[in-house]
Write an enzyme that holds these catalytic residues in place. Structure first.
Site, short mmCIF file in Angstrom:
data_model
loop_
_atom_site.label_atom_id
_atom_site.label_comp_id
_atom_site.label_asym_id
_atom_site.label_seq_id
_atom_site.Cartn_x
_atom_site.Cartn_y
_atom_site.Cartn_z
N LYS A 33 -6.05 3.27 4.72
CA LYS A 33 -5.38 2.93 3.47
C LYS A 33 -5.10 1.42 3.42
O LYS A 33 -5.14 0.74 4.45
CB LYS A 33 -4.06 3.70 3.37
CG LYS A 33 -3.04 3.37 4.46
CD LYS A 33 -1.88 4.34 4.48
CE LYS A 33 -0.87 3.96 5.56
NZ LYS A 33 0.15 5.03 5.74
N ARG A 130 9.98 12.15 2.03
CA ARG A 130 9.13 11.27 1.24
C ARG A 130 8.22 12.21 0.43
O ARG A 130 8.71 12.91 -0.43
CB ARG A 130 8.37 10.32 2.19
CG ARG A 130 8.05 8.99 1.58
CD ARG A 130 7.50 8.00 2.61
NE ARG A 130 6.18 8.38 3.13
CZ ARG A 130 5.46 7.64 3.98
NH1 ARG A 130 5.95 6.48 4.40
NH2 ARG A 130 4.30 8.05 4.41
N HIS A 162 4.43 14.60 7.99
CA HIS A 162 4.48 13.23 8.52
C HIS A 162 5.83 13.00 9.20
O HIS A 162 6.86 13.48 8.73
CB HIS A 162 4.29 12.24 7.36
CG HIS A 162 3.99 10.83 7.75
ND1 HIS A 162 3.14 10.49 8.78
CD2 HIS A 162 4.40 9.65 7.21
CE1 HIS A 162 3.06 9.16 8.85
NE2 HIS A 162 3.81 8.63 7.92
N ARG A 218 -3.78 11.49 12.93
CA ARG A 218 -3.97 10.52 11.85
C ARG A 218 -3.47 9.13 12.25
O ARG A 218 -2.55 8.59 11.65
CB ARG A 218 -3.18 10.94 10.59
CG ARG A 218 -3.56 12.27 9.99
CD ARG A 218 -2.87 12.42 8.62
NE ARG A 218 -1.44 12.10 8.65
CZ ARG A 218 -0.48 12.98 8.92
NH1 ARG A 218 -0.77 14.24 9.17
NH2 ARG A 218 0.78 12.59 8.94
N TYR A 261 8.49 -28.66 -0.08
CA TYR A 261 9.52 -28.52 -1.11
C TYR A 261 10.92 -28.44 -0.51
O TYR A 261 11.16 -27.70 0.44
CB TYR A 261 9.29 -27.24 -1.91
CG TYR A 261 8.07 -27.23 -2.77
CD1 TYR A 261 7.79 -28.25 -3.67
CD2 TYR A 261 7.18 -26.15 -2.72
CE1 TYR A 261 6.66 -28.22 -4.48
CE2 TYR A 261 6.07 -26.09 -3.53
CZ TYR A 261 5.80 -27.13 -4.40
OH TYR A 261 4.69 -27.07 -5.20
N CYS A 308 4.51 -22.83 1.00
CA CYS A 308 4.28 -22.91 -0.45
C CYS A 308 3.32 -21.81 -0.87
O CYS A 308 2.91 -20.98 -0.07
CB CYS A 308 3.71 -24.28 -0.81
SG CYS A 308 4.63 -25.66 -0.10
N ASP A 310 0.17 -21.98 -1.64
CA ASP A 310 -1.20 -22.10 -1.13
C ASP A 310 -1.30 -22.81 0.20
O ASP A 310 -2.40 -22.94 0.74
CB ASP A 310 -2.04 -22.90 -2.14
CG ASP A 310 -1.83 -22.42 -3.54
OD1 ASP A 310 -2.13 -21.24 -3.79
OD2 ASP A 310 -1.32 -23.20 -4.37
C1 PLP Z 1 0.16 5.47 7.03
C2 PLP Z 1 0.15 6.89 7.41
C3 PLP Z 1 -0.34 7.30 8.66
C4 PLP Z 1 -0.67 6.34 9.77
O1 PLP Z 1 0.55 5.83 10.29
P1 PLP Z 1 0.53 4.80 11.53
O2 PLP Z 1 1.96 4.64 11.87
O3 PLP Z 1 -0.07 3.55 10.98
O4 PLP Z 1 -0.29 5.42 12.57
C5 PLP Z 1 -0.47 8.65 8.89
N1 PLP Z 1 -0.10 9.56 7.96
C6 PLP Z 1 0.41 9.19 6.75
C7 PLP Z 1 0.82 10.22 5.76
C8 PLP Z 1 0.56 7.85 6.44
O5 PLP Z 1 1.08 7.49 5.25
#
Ligand code: PLP
Length: 370
Positions: A33, A130, A162, A218, A261, A308, A310
């Site tokens: 992602k 979440r 998760h 994952r 700046y 800044c 850039d």
């Molecule tokens: C981002 C994410 C992961 C990976 O998490 P890491 O901490 O980067 O390994 C796995 N599952 C879900 C649902 C996520 O949003």
């Protein structure tokens, strides 16, 4: 060298995935992602595949579709989408992408969008609060999915959740979430749903919690070689990204010169200032003002004055620096350069954010062999 570049070591990504795979009997879903955590979606996915990833995970369905359009035939799961995206859901399903479902409106959207049996993963919220159905809403979601499955509208390929605290081994929430996940699987089984893949483990759990691996893990951040527990660097991972720029100009200035700046930095004596063509438009946190570490010609410095949009300036003292010399903001750390973790500590964030926020104006270049 280029004006700026995020050089991505694809060999490191490949090897990191192979390391993760060697530590589990589960299949590996490389989470790519957010443009592969800033490393470039396609380059990261190719390298992860070479290391043995058989699944890819994306947040948005658009990212998943880009993978398909690039020719990836592995399983791809997209998990974050809104009611306005039914056309995207339709495209994703047509592309053979697995879609996550957390509630009844999502299940309805998938049923209506599907031209063939849609592959879905039902998400249970086991304590992160979440995405995912609450334990209270789970039986109804499972029952609705079971009837859609009986009608061949959907196939429940996965059930997943998760972690909130996987990076703190021993935290009591971990055991509670695993138990809640098992309970959700039992509820689903009683409704006749036995998915091919049950998955719960992010990077931290993949590396430290085998009892949470189930059928599929994952990992995200670990794929890119950054430890999900910065206190532990013993996982055999190699950071893949090096962010650098060419010095755009140098000048000698007297002591007492205000820099950038607001003159938040003033030279102490006659010195050389080097101009670096990266700024907050490129993802360099403005909080790195007078704080962000860099390496130039083998020496470490701190950004002088404000970052800044850039560019920023570094007071390099009497070090011989010329225009075109390389400035390394962060890398694996193997040559004395700062790391993404050093940057995270300097600006009060996590390394996830440091690599992911590198902006689209910075070209990703790929080094290493697959
Ligand atoms: C981002 C994410 C992961 C990976 O998490 P890491 O901490 O980067 O390994 C796995 N599952 C879900 C649902 C996520 O949003």
């Amino acid at each position: 060298m280029l004006r700026t570049e995020a050089a991505v070591d694809v060999t490191a990504i490949r090897d990191n995935v192979a390391t993760l795979k060697a530590g589990t009997v589960a299949e590996v879903m490389a989470v790519v992602k957010a443009d592969g955590y800033g490393h470039g979606l396609i380059g990261a996915a190719q390298a992860a595949r070479a290391g043995g990833a058989t699944w890819f995970g994306t947040a948005t369905l658009d990212e998943a579709i880009v993978l398909r359009e690039a020719g990836f035939t592995e399983h791809v799961l997209g998990w974050l989408w809104t009611p306005g995206e039914s056309e995207t859901v339709r495209s994703a399903l047509r592309a053979g992408i697995d879609v996550s479902v957390s509630n009844n409106w999502q299940l309805e959207t998938v049923r209506l969008a599907a031209s063939d049996t849609a592959r879905i993963h039902l998400k249970i919220d086991t304590g992160l609060s979440r995405n995912g159905a609450t334990a209270a809403d789970w039986p109804a979601l499972v029952a609705a999915a079971a009837s859609a499955q009986a009608a061949r509208e959907v196939e429940v390929v996965g059930i997943w959740s998760h972690f909130a605290y996987a990076d703190e081994p021993g935290h009591p929430t971990i055991g509670r979430q695993i138990a809640a996940f098992r309970e959700a699987l039992d509820v689903a089984a009683r409704a006749g749903i036995t998915p091919q893949v049950r998955h719960l483990a992010n990077s931290a759990a993949t590396l430290t919690l085998p009892e949470a691996h189930f059928d599929l893990v994952r990992p995200g951040i670990a794929v890119y070689g950054l430890s999900p527990m910065p206190g532990r660097q013993d996982f055999g991972l190699r950071p893949a990204m090096t962010l650098r720029a060419a010095v755009a100009g140098v000048k000698r200035v007297p002591g007492g010169a205000g820099v950038s700046y607001g003159h938040t930095y003033t030279t102490g004596r006659e010195t050389t200032l080097a101009l670096v063509p990266l700024g907050y438009a490129d993802g360099i946190p403005r909080r790195a003002t007078n704080a962000g570490p860099v390496m130039i010609n083998g020496s470490r410095f701190t950004i002088s004055g404000r970052v800044c949009m850039d560019q920023f300036v570094v007071d390099v003292g009497d070090l011989p620096v010329v225009s075109g010399d390389a400035v390394t903001l962060f890398g694996p750390g193997s040559h004395g350069e700062p790391t993404a973790q050093d940057w995270a500590e300097a600006v009060g964030t996590i390394h996830y954010e440091i690599v992911t926020r590198v902006g689209p104006r910075v070209p990703r270049t790929y080094v290493g062999q697959l």
